[in-house]
Design an enzyme around this catalytic site. Structure first.
Site, PDB file in Angstrom:
ATOM      1  N   TYR A  89      35.752  13.093  39.293  1.00 34.05           N
ATOM      2  CA  TYR A  89      36.025  14.503  39.599  1.00 34.05           C
ATOM      3  C   TYR A  89      34.770  15.221  40.094  1.00 34.05           C
ATOM      4  O   TYR A  89      34.852  16.226  40.790  1.00 34.05           O
ATOM      5  CB  TYR A  89      36.607  15.229  38.376  1.00 34.05           C
ATOM      6  CG  TYR A  89      38.081  14.925  38.198  1.00 34.05           C
ATOM      7  CD1 TYR A  89      39.054  15.675  38.866  1.00 34.05           C
ATOM      8  CD2 TYR A  89      38.510  13.877  37.398  1.00 34.05           C
ATOM      9  CE1 TYR A  89      40.401  15.385  38.734  1.00 34.05           C
ATOM     10  CE2 TYR A  89      39.854  13.571  37.259  1.00 34.05           C
ATOM     11  CZ  TYR A  89      40.792  14.334  37.928  1.00 34.05           C
ATOM     12  OH  TYR A  89      42.133  14.039  37.814  1.00 34.05           O
ATOM     13  N   HIS A 105      37.047  16.430  32.794  1.00 34.50           N
ATOM     14  CA  HIS A 105      36.918  16.300  34.257  1.00 34.50           C
ATOM     15  C   HIS A 105      35.575  16.811  34.769  1.00 34.50           C
ATOM     16  O   HIS A 105      35.455  17.186  35.951  1.00 34.50           O
ATOM     17  CB  HIS A 105      38.096  16.979  34.988  1.00 34.50           C
ATOM     18  CG  HIS A 105      39.416  16.278  34.780  1.00 34.50           C
ATOM     19  ND1 HIS A 105      40.569  16.572  35.476  1.00 34.50           N
ATOM     20  CD2 HIS A 105      39.766  15.264  33.933  1.00 34.50           C
ATOM     21  CE1 HIS A 105      41.563  15.782  35.082  1.00 34.50           C
ATOM     22  NE2 HIS A 105      41.097  14.986  34.130  1.00 34.50           N
ATOM     23  N   ASN A 127      47.553  18.811  31.699  1.00 34.81           N
ATOM     24  CA  ASN A 127      46.399  19.383  32.384  1.00 34.81           C
ATOM     25  C   ASN A 127      46.559  20.879  32.636  1.00 34.81           C
ATOM     26  O   ASN A 127      47.671  21.378  32.638  1.00 34.81           O
ATOM     27  CB  ASN A 127      46.211  18.656  33.730  1.00 34.81           C
ATOM     28  CG  ASN A 127      45.373  17.401  33.557  1.00 34.81           C
ATOM     29  OD1 ASN A 127      44.411  17.411  32.807  1.00 34.81           O
ATOM     30  ND2 ASN A 127      45.745  16.341  34.259  1.00 34.81           N
TER      31      ASN A 127
HETATM   32  C1  G6P Z   1      43.445  11.250  36.238  1.00 35.61           C
HETATM   33  C2  G6P Z   1      43.260  12.357  35.257  1.00 35.61           C
HETATM   34  C3  G6P Z   1      44.536  12.919  34.772  1.00 35.61           C
HETATM   35  C4  G6P Z   1      45.437  13.248  35.931  1.00 35.61           C
HETATM   36  C5  G6P Z   1      45.663  12.022  36.792  1.00 35.61           C
HETATM   37  C6  G6P Z   1      46.355  12.412  38.080  1.00 35.61           C
HETATM   38  O1  G6P Z   1      43.475  10.039  35.665  1.00 35.61           O
HETATM   39  O2  G6P Z   1      42.460  12.044  34.172  1.00 35.61           O
HETATM   40  O3  G6P Z   1      44.247  14.058  34.027  1.00 35.61           O
HETATM   41  O4  G6P Z   1      46.662  13.734  35.475  1.00 35.61           O
HETATM   42  O5  G6P Z   1      44.505  11.381  37.124  1.00 35.61           O
HETATM   43  O6  G6P Z   1      46.929  11.300  38.670  1.00 35.61           O
HETATM   44  P1  G6P Z   1      48.071  11.478  39.753  1.00 35.61           P
HETATM   45  O7  G6P Z   1      48.562  10.114  40.010  1.00 35.61           O
HETATM   46  O8  G6P Z   1      49.090  12.414  39.185  1.00 35.61           O
HETATM   47  O9  G6P Z   1      47.389  12.088  40.955  1.00 35.61           O
HETATM   48 MN    MN Z   2      42.442  13.872  32.854  1.00 33.07          MN
END
Ligand code: G6P
Ligand code: MN
Ligand code: MN
Length: 425
Positions: A247, A196, A145
């Site tokens: 998002y 997002h 990301n």
């Molecule tokens: C989502 C997004 C990802 C991100 C993740 C964060 O699924 O699509 O891009 O990295 O959530 O998850 P976390 O558990 O790291 O907060």
């Molecule tokens: Mn993502």
């Protein structure tokens, strides 16, 4: 037989990825996995579990740990990117600093995501240059990301064959399927947006559009574990004319979400630190031979499905439709050709071709997409050239920031806090 390189292999998400290759081991014969990371200790733990998972499933692919990008990418067929520059500590700063200025503190959205881009772009550009030189025919599939901004940077400034990827689309499509009436044989959807920042603007059940009817009951937007749930009422959904990815809760409920972040005991990054410590302890147990359930506490659900299904579609020339991040190339008439969008694409051995979305006239969505794309373009310029003016312009353009005093103050504080990760500035 394939050589797969994983850049950022020390991620605790890696067992999820291995799971994807195990599920598709008939279609994808992997000779070797090159697990590249600069954190040797973590990589050994994570890869240890990965190896046990492969063996438990009768796969004898070689697993090589390295801290050298060149060794990993040279001659690779597929390179999967999943790096986190500055690790969770940097993420936590991205989440905390903006809150001081009453701005959203989030990993990929708003000022936090902007800062993550400035840290990540130089590293990704460097990796891309190495791939260009050592493995020009390899596919670089990136999940690091902010995935959409990284794709915007690489697709417009390097010659690597690359795709941006995210697990949010596949999760949202799954969610939409659960909303269908019973006994629907054929399902399809219209998808529009950026990474997002996307919407499903139509759902077709046996060729009949049903989304507008679903607005009646409102919509609980909770398809990702890492984002607090918000309920959308009918009036809001009718104004948007689409189902937004979680998002977008940060846009439609900006004040409420900033307050939520401020009131929380821990930021999401701090929570992830706790989950990671727990995961690493589990991974160390040599009796463990499968991905533990605890990993589902993270937001990356279905990551492996998204990533490995795309590898499979390219490798086996399947002409399947998947949602990935690519150059628009005329698919959306209201975006520039070189704008990277997240879109339904036909994927085969030549890569991903976005499907044309005809007669799209949702001005609300078009406006948000164009605004955020302008922010992304300025962020890429700042990320590559270290251009302070572009950085400030990016923050002034973002719909969640705008205000000059806040933009300047948050930028200066974040640049200072991230100095060691910003060779371009
Ligand atoms: C989502 C997004 C990802 C991100 C993740 C964060 O699924 O699509 O891009 O990295 O959530 O998850 P976390 O558990 O790291 O907060
Ligand atoms: Mn993502
Ligand atoms: Mn443009």
């Amino acid at each position: 037989n394939l050589k797969i390189a994983v850049i950022g292999a020390g991620s605790t998400y890696t067992p999820e990825l291995m799971n994807g290759f195990i599920t598709r081991n008939k279609q994808l014969k992997v000779d070797s996995f090159y697990m590249m990371d600069i954190d040797k200790e973590k990589t050994e733990i994570v890869t240890g579990l990965g190896k046990r998972m492969l063996e438990a499933n009768g796969m004898n692919s070689r697993v090589i740990i390295t801290d050298n990008v060149e060794e990993a990418v040279e001659g690779a067929d597929y390179i999967l990117g999943q790096i986190r520059v500055g690790k969770l500590d940097a993420r936590i700063r991205d989440e905390k600093i903006p809150l001081k200025y009453d701005l959203l503190g989030q990993e990929t959205t708003g000022a936090g995501g902007f800062m993550k881009a400035l840290r990540t772009i130089p590293v990704m550009m460097d990796i891309a240059k190495k791939i260009e030189r050592l493995s020009p025919n390899a596919w670089f599939i990136n999940f690091s990301n902010p995935s959409g901004i990284i794709a915007e940077a690489l697709l417009n400034n390097t010659n690597v064959k690359m795709l941006g990827l995210c697990n949010a689309p596949i999760n949202m499509i799954k969610r939409a399927k659960e909303m269908l009436p019973e006994n629907v044989a054929k399902f399809d959807y219209d998808f529009v947006g950026l990474n997002h920042l996307f919407w499903l603007t139509a759902l077709y059940a046996d060729d009949k559009e049903i989304l507008q009817n679903l607005f009646l009951g409102g919509y609980k937007n909770n398809s990702l574990k890492n984002i607090p749930e918000v309920v959308y009422d009918e009036e809001l959904l009718k104004a948007i004319k689409g189902l937004p990815v979680s998002y977008l809760n940060y846009y439609y409920f900006k004040d409420k979400m900033i307050k939520k972040c401020k009131d929380a005991d821990m930021t999401r990054g701090e929570e992830c630190k706790v989950i990671e410590a727990e995961l690493l302890e589990l991974y160390k147990d040599t009796n463990l031979k499968e991905k533990p359930g605890v990993l589902d506490k993270r937001g990356g659900a279905l990551y492996s499905e998204a990533a490995v299904s795309v590898v499979d579609a390219i490798e086996n020339d399947r002409n399947e439709v998947h949602v990935v991040d690519v150059k628009n190339n005329g698919a959306l008439s209201f975006m520039d050709k070189d704008d990277v969008i997240e879109a339904k694409c036909v994927i085969n051995k030549n890569g991903a071709t976005p499907l044309k979305l005809n007669d799209f006239n949702n001005d609300h969505i078009i406006g948000l997409m164009q605004g955020v794309k302008a922010f992304e373009k300025l962020t890429v310029k700042a990320g590559i050239e270290g251009d302070y003016t572009a950085a400030l312009g990016a923050l002034l353009t973002h719909p969640l920031i705008g205000d000059y005093s806040k933009a300047k103050d948050v930028l200066d504080e974040m640049l200072e806090a991230n100095k060691e990760f910003l060779p371009q500035f």
